[in-house]
Design a protein around this motif. Structure first.
Motif, PDB file in Angstrom:
ATOM      1  N   UNK A  47       0.868  -1.177   0.000  1.00 33.96           N
ATOM      2  CA  UNK A  47       0.000   0.000   0.000  1.00 33.96           C
ATOM      3  C   UNK A  47       0.902   1.224   0.000  1.00 33.96           C
ATOM      4  N   UNK A  48       0.870   1.957  -1.096  1.00 34.68           N
ATOM      5  CA  UNK A  48       1.667   3.171  -1.228  1.00 34.68           C
ATOM      6  C   UNK A  48       0.812   4.330  -0.734  1.00 34.68           C
ATOM      7  N   UNK A  49       1.072   4.745   0.504  1.00 32.40           N
ATOM      8  CA  UNK A  49       0.174   5.667   1.202  1.00 32.40           C
ATOM      9  C   UNK A  49       0.658   7.109   1.107  1.00 32.40           C
ATOM     10  N   UNK A  50      -0.129   7.929   0.428  1.00 32.08           N
ATOM     11  CA  UNK A  50       0.165   9.359   0.291  1.00 32.08           C
ATOM     12  C   UNK A  50      -0.691  10.130   1.291  1.00 32.08           C
ATOM     13  N   UNK A  51      -0.090  10.733   2.308  1.00 36.53           N
ATOM     14  CA  UNK A  51      -0.888  11.498   3.262  1.00 36.53           C
ATOM     15  C   UNK A  51      -1.624  12.646   2.578  1.00 36.53           C
ATOM     16  N   UNK A  52      -2.864  12.850   2.956  1.00 36.57           N
ATOM     17  CA  UNK A  52      -3.629  13.953   2.372  1.00 36.57           C
ATOM     18  C   UNK A  52      -2.960  15.298   2.638  1.00 36.57           C
ATOM     19  N   UNK A  59       3.794  18.283  -7.682  1.00 33.25           N
ATOM     20  CA  UNK A  59       4.222  17.084  -8.415  1.00 33.25           C
ATOM     21  C   UNK A  59       3.178  15.970  -8.378  1.00 33.25           C
ATOM     22  N   UNK A  60       2.024  16.227  -7.738  1.00 34.61           N
ATOM     23  CA  UNK A  60       0.902  15.278  -7.711  1.00 34.61           C
ATOM     24  C   UNK A  60       1.337  13.913  -7.179  1.00 34.61           C
ATOM     25  N   UNK A  61       1.713  13.837  -5.898  1.00 38.73           N
ATOM     26  CA  UNK A  61       2.224  12.576  -5.349  1.00 38.73           C
ATOM     27  C   UNK A  61       1.276  11.399  -5.504  1.00 38.73           C
ATOM     28  N   UNK A  62      -0.027  11.648  -5.329  1.00 39.89           N
ATOM     29  CA  UNK A  62      -0.973  10.534  -5.449  1.00 39.89           C
ATOM     30  C   UNK A  62      -1.089  10.075  -6.892  1.00 39.89           C
ATOM     31  N   UNK A  63      -1.101  11.027  -7.826  1.00 46.50           N
ATOM     32  CA  UNK A  63      -1.137  10.659  -9.234  1.00 46.50           C
ATOM     33  C   UNK A  63       0.076   9.848  -9.641  1.00 46.50           C
ATOM     34  N   UNK A  64       1.239  10.213  -9.099  1.00 45.25           N
ATOM     35  CA  UNK A  64       2.461   9.461  -9.384  1.00 45.25           C
ATOM     36  C   UNK A  64       2.322   8.010  -8.942  1.00 45.25           C
ATOM     37  N   UNK A  65       1.762   7.800  -7.754  1.00 40.11           N
ATOM     38  CA  UNK A  65       1.631   6.442  -7.241  1.00 40.11           C
ATOM     39  C   UNK A  65       0.554   5.654  -7.983  1.00 40.11           C
ATOM     40  N   UNK A  66      -0.482   6.347  -8.408  1.00 37.04           N
ATOM     41  CA  UNK A  66      -1.508   5.649  -9.189  1.00 37.04           C
ATOM     42  C   UNK A  66      -0.943   5.186 -10.527  1.00 37.04           C
ATOM     43  N   UNK A  67      -0.108   6.010 -11.130  1.00 38.42           N
ATOM     44  CA  UNK A  67       0.537   5.604 -12.388  1.00 38.42           C
ATOM     45  C   UNK A  67       1.528   4.470 -12.144  1.00 38.42           C
ATOM     46  N   UNK A  68       2.237   4.539 -11.028  1.00 38.45           N
ATOM     47  CA  UNK A  68       3.173   3.458 -10.692  1.00 38.45           C
ATOM     48  C   UNK A  68       2.432   2.134 -10.557  1.00 38.45           C
ATOM     49  N   UNK A  69       1.273   2.174  -9.919  1.00 36.70           N
ATOM     50  CA  UNK A  69       0.504   0.942  -9.695  1.00 36.70           C
ATOM     51  C   UNK A  69       0.026   0.305 -10.990  1.00 36.70           C
ATOM     52  N   UNK A  70       0.036   1.083 -12.078  1.00 38.36           N
ATOM     53  CA  UNK A  70      -0.383   0.555 -13.375  1.00 38.36           C
ATOM     54  C   UNK A  70       0.795   0.056 -14.209  1.00 38.36           C
ATOM     55  N   UNK A  71       2.007   0.187 -13.691  1.00 38.14           N
ATOM     56  CA  UNK A  71       3.169  -0.310 -14.415  1.00 38.14           C
ATOM     57  C   UNK A  71       3.091  -1.832 -14.537  1.00 38.14           C
ATOM     58  N   UNK A  72       3.670  -2.400 -15.581  1.00 35.26           N
ATOM     59  CA  UNK A  72       3.679  -3.858 -15.720  1.00 35.26           C
ATOM     60  C   UNK A  72       4.294  -4.530 -14.488  1.00 35.26           C
ATOM     61  N   UNK A  73       3.634  -5.538 -13.975  1.00 40.33           N
ATOM     62  CA  UNK A  73       4.149  -6.277 -12.835  1.00 40.33           C
ATOM     63  C   UNK A  73       3.849  -5.663 -11.486  1.00 40.33           C
ATOM     64  N   UNK A  74       3.043  -4.601 -11.468  1.00 39.06           N
ATOM     65  CA  UNK A  74       2.741  -3.927 -10.199  1.00 39.06           C
ATOM     66  C   UNK A  74       1.317  -4.223  -9.711  1.00 39.06           C
ATOM     67  N   UNK A  75       0.815  -5.375 -10.040  1.00 43.06           N
ATOM     68  CA  UNK A  75      -0.536  -5.722  -9.594  1.00 43.06           C
ATOM     69  C   UNK A  75      -0.641  -5.804  -8.075  1.00 43.06           C
ATOM     70  N   UNK A  78      -1.081  -0.829  -4.499  1.00 43.65           N
ATOM     71  CA  UNK A  78      -2.263   0.028  -4.533  1.00 43.65           C
ATOM     72  C   UNK A  78      -1.899   1.394  -3.970  1.00 43.65           C
ATOM     73  N   UNK A  79      -2.249   2.447  -4.697  1.00 41.19           N
ATOM     74  CA  UNK A  79      -2.040   3.816  -4.234  1.00 41.19           C
ATOM     75  C   UNK A  79      -3.249   4.244  -3.418  1.00 41.19           C
ATOM     76  N   UNK A  80      -3.010   4.701  -2.196  1.00 40.08           N
ATOM     77  CA  UNK A  80      -4.106   5.107  -1.320  1.00 40.08           C
ATOM     78  C   UNK A  80      -3.752   6.438  -0.663  1.00 40.08           C
ATOM     79  N   UNK A  81      -4.788   7.167  -0.229  1.00 34.74           N
ATOM     80  CA  UNK A  81      -4.557   8.458   0.405  1.00 34.74           C
ATOM     81  C   UNK A  81      -5.659   8.758   1.414  1.00 34.74           C
ATOM     82  N   UNK A  82      -5.264   9.413   2.489  1.00 35.31           N
ATOM     83  CA  UNK A  82      -6.183   9.880   3.524  1.00 35.31           C
ATOM     84  C   UNK A  82      -5.372  10.763   4.462  1.00 35.31           C
TER      85      UNK A  82
END
Length: 210
Positions: A47-52, A59-75, A78-82
């Motif tokens: 769980x890649x947790x981006x503090x709210x 630099x959109x930290x949450x967007x970066x992690x969401x894109x990372x989670x879509x990389x091949x082999x990154x099933x 999960x990018x999460x934030x709160x």
């Protein structure tokens, strides 16, 4: 990131193995999230947790992690934030929570602006870790006696203060490492100063939830 030998030792120290569930708090560019994803494998989770509190950065930290989670082999990512103190509500029960060069920020105005305190966050970590789970903290060391007073100005914190705060939440110090220590760090300059950037004296703690 560190050289391969230090990286391997940190992973060993953190007790991150295949099949583990890891929470990577404030993952930055995602370097550690990628490392953990490779180690835990298809049976594990990260769980890649981006503090709210920092999600609004340009630099959109949450967007970066969401894109990372879509990389091949990154099933397994999960990018999460709160809000920091709401972290248990959006993450899975974990074997390891990893906090790299961020603990001192718990004592800064930016993080506290939404009401988070170090005590609140440590209790949230305790809630989210499984029994026997590891809370691993790496941070820039402040001078002896500085306590938390230089977290805002120098981005440093005294190791003893961290230990006291984390143990107050119910954790037990299980191990500490001098792997990233630097006796030549004067502890009096900001960690971003070119004279010390990337070479600060750093402490490494592993706490365990009983």
């Amino acid at each position: 990131m560190y050289d391969q030998s230090k990286l391997s030792e940190l992973i060993r120290f953190a007790r991150i193995d295949a099949g583990a569930t890891v929470i990577d708090v404030y993952p930055g560019d995602g370097d550690w999230t990628r490392v953990f994803s490779e180690i835990v494998g298809p049976e594990g989770r990260v769980d890649s947790f981006v503090p709210a509190e920092v999600a609004h950065f340009k630099n959109d930290p949450l967007g970066l992690m969401r894109r990372l989670a879509k990389e091949p082999g990154r099933d397994n990512v999960e990018a999460v934030s709160a809000d920091l103190v709401a972290m248990p509500q959006v993450t899975r029960p974990a074997d390891v929570l990893w906090l790299h060069l961020f603990y001192h920020d718990l004592h800064t105005a930016l993080i506290q602006a939404r009401g988070a305190t170090a005590a609140d966050f440590n209790r949230a970590v305790y809630e989210r870790l499984k029994p026997g789970g590891c809370y691993v903290i790496v941070d820039h060391a402040a001078a002896l006696g500085a306590g938390t007073s230089e977290a805002q100005s120098l981005h440093r914190i005294e190791p003893a203060s961290v230990r006291k705060e984390v143990e107050a939440a119910g954790f037990v110090l299980d191990a500490e490492s001098t792997l990233l220590a630097n006796k030549d760090d004067p502890h009096t300059i900001k960690v971003f100063d070119p004279a010390i950037k990337g070479k600060t004296d750093r402490f490494v703690y592993r706490f365990v939830k009983p």
